[in-house]
Scaffold this motif. Sequence first.
Motif, mmCIF file in Angstrom:
data_model
loop_
_atom_site.group_PDB
_atom_site.id
_atom_site.type_symbol
_atom_site.label_atom_id
_atom_site.label_comp_id
_atom_site.label_asym_id
_atom_site.label_seq_id
_atom_site.Cartn_x
_atom_site.Cartn_y
_atom_site.Cartn_z
ATOM 1 N N LEU A 80 2.056 2.045 17.376
ATOM 2 C CA LEU A 80 1.089 2.325 16.310
ATOM 3 C C LEU A 80 1.135 1.270 15.200
ATOM 4 O O LEU A 80 0.331 1.308 14.277
ATOM 5 N N GLY A 81 2.080 0.340 15.305
ATOM 6 C CA GLY A 81 2.321 -0.599 14.208
ATOM 7 C C GLY A 81 1.112 -1.396 13.783
ATOM 8 O O GLY A 81 0.759 -1.421 12.592
ATOM 9 N N LEU A 82 0.433 -2.067 14.719
ATOM 10 C CA LEU A 82 -0.698 -2.923 14.350
ATOM 11 C C LEU A 82 -1.895 -2.106 13.869
ATOM 12 O O LEU A 82 -2.664 -2.568 13.022
ATOM 13 N N ALA A 83 -2.071 -0.905 14.406
ATOM 14 C CA ALA A 83 -3.153 -0.044 13.920
ATOM 15 C C ALA A 83 -2.904 0.328 12.456
ATOM 16 O O ALA A 83 -3.834 0.319 11.633
ATOM 17 N N ILE A 84 -1.657 0.632 12.122
ATOM 18 C CA ILE A 84 -1.308 0.949 10.731
ATOM 19 C C ILE A 84 -1.484 -0.278 9.849
ATOM 20 O O ILE A 84 -2.020 -0.197 8.729
ATOM 21 N N VAL A 85 -1.040 -1.434 10.326
ATOM 22 C CA VAL A 85 -1.183 -2.681 9.567
ATOM 23 C C VAL A 85 -2.645 -2.930 9.209
ATOM 24 O O VAL A 85 -2.979 -3.241 8.048
ATOM 25 N N LYS A 86 -3.521 -2.808 10.188
ATOM 26 C CA LYS A 86 -4.950 -3.056 9.966
ATOM 27 C C LYS A 86 -5.505 -2.130 8.886
ATOM 28 O O LYS A 86 -6.218 -2.568 7.973
ATOM 29 N N HIS A 87 -5.171 -0.855 8.965
ATOM 30 C CA HIS A 87 -5.711 0.101 7.997
ATOM 31 C C HIS A 87 -5.120 -0.089 6.609
ATOM 32 O O HIS A 87 -5.822 0.109 5.599
ATOM 33 N N ILE A 88 -3.858 -0.482 6.514
ATOM 34 C CA ILE A 88 -3.263 -0.736 5.202
ATOM 35 C C ILE A 88 -3.936 -1.933 4.531
ATOM 36 O O ILE A 88 -4.281 -1.878 3.335
ATOM 37 N N ILE A 89 -4.126 -3.012 5.274
ATOM 38 C CA ILE A 89 -4.797 -4.195 4.715
ATOM 39 C C ILE A 89 -6.214 -3.840 4.265
ATOM 40 O O ILE A 89 -6.668 -4.239 3.179
ATOM 41 N N ASP A 141 0.406 -2.041 -3.032
ATOM 42 C CA ASP A 141 1.381 -0.969 -2.834
ATOM 43 C C ASP A 141 2.592 -1.574 -2.121
ATOM 44 O O ASP A 141 2.502 -1.919 -0.940
ATOM 45 N N PRO A 142 3.728 -1.737 -2.801
ATOM 46 C CA PRO A 142 4.873 -2.443 -2.183
ATOM 47 C C PRO A 142 5.408 -1.738 -0.938
ATOM 48 O O PRO A 142 5.823 -2.405 0.018
ATOM 49 N N GLU A 143 5.408 -0.400 -0.937
ATOM 50 C CA GLU A 143 5.931 0.324 0.220
ATOM 51 C C GLU A 143 5.068 0.080 1.447
ATOM 52 O O GLU A 143 5.584 -0.172 2.560
ATOM 53 N N ARG A 144 3.751 0.127 1.273
ATOM 54 C CA ARG A 144 2.842 -0.076 2.418
ATOM 55 C C ARG A 144 2.838 -1.534 2.858
ATOM 56 O O ARG A 144 2.788 -1.828 4.059
ATOM 57 N N MET A 145 2.909 -2.463 1.921
ATOM 58 C CA MET A 145 2.942 -3.866 2.309
ATOM 59 C C MET A 145 4.251 -4.230 2.996
ATOM 60 O O MET A 145 4.300 -5.144 3.820
#
Length: 357
Positions: A321-330, A242-246
């Motif tokens: 919240l950035g790293l928490a979001i990063v972890k869940h997106i990956i 997903d380009p937007e999430r990545m």
Amino acid sequence: MLDRPERIAFFVAACLGPVVWGVMFALFVLVQTPSGGLPLPVSEIPYLEITLLSIFVASSVAFLVEALVRQFLYTRLLKIYKVISNPEKYRNALLADAEEIGKVEMEVRSWAQRTSTEVVSLQARDDVRREFIANLSHELRTPIFNIQGYLLTLLDGVKDGKVRKDYLKKANRNVERMIRLVQDMDVLARLESSQLVLNNETYSLTEQVEDALEQLSDRLQNTEIQVIREYDVAQPCLVNADPERMDQVILNLISNAIKYSREESGAFVKVSIQDAEKNYNVTIEDNGIGISKEDLTRVFERFYRVDRSRTHTKKIGGTGLGLAIVKHIIEAHGHSIKVTSSLGAGTTFSFSISKGS
């Protein structure tokens, strides 16, 4: 236990004494009764009769208690005698009883352990809830107070147009910060509940990284941070994601690397892409302030900040919240993210993205 005929005979023999005493006492009272009259009232019964009545009652109770005790002891002794006289016959029963007791003990211990674990889990959840509310209130309170201060100053009648414009810009930045916080919380909530749908496409990963670096170029101005690119891949380096999430993932990780870099010569941020069998491995590294072992295990928690003094956060911003979001997106893409760091020596984040065709 005794058989039914044995119990009956035992009770008859045990109670025979009180019955004999009762018959003798009744005959004695009848002898003392006037001819053709009713038995004497209690007040007229001689002292001897009253004494005999007391002896009868006490003896009856004593005989009854003795009978019960004898039955109890006899039953237990008989059972022990049978076991001793024929151990093979009762060994299996004894072993079965011991095994059953052991199972009950294990179940009780297991229940106690589960209960203890649940209590600890509930306490941990309560601590997380309280910390989340405290951090959220802080993140909202700061921009709200800032906006209020700017508006009150403007209401006081600032005449200088340049100052008024500057205050309005600052108020707008704080509004945008609150909007980002709400949006990030919404994304994180949907990611944690698996309600966020990924729109996967095939696109170039290297182009996405270059776009992210371009967006962050303003932050690199007037700094001595060197950006290093290591693309050990064949172009166009297509991935399926997903380009937007990545974009969120790459922007957040590079932004953090810049944010926590040292403000001195030799500082760098390195973005590496390595070709694996079915994936591309992405590494984002810096030689900044680093993360302690204590903080390293919590960097992916909501609102958790390594920079507790918020020195860098105040300068560059962020919602926590950035790293928490990063972890869940990956993880939503079927991969995981790893972090390694040493305090004072920098930090490295690494993850994988599936190749596209």
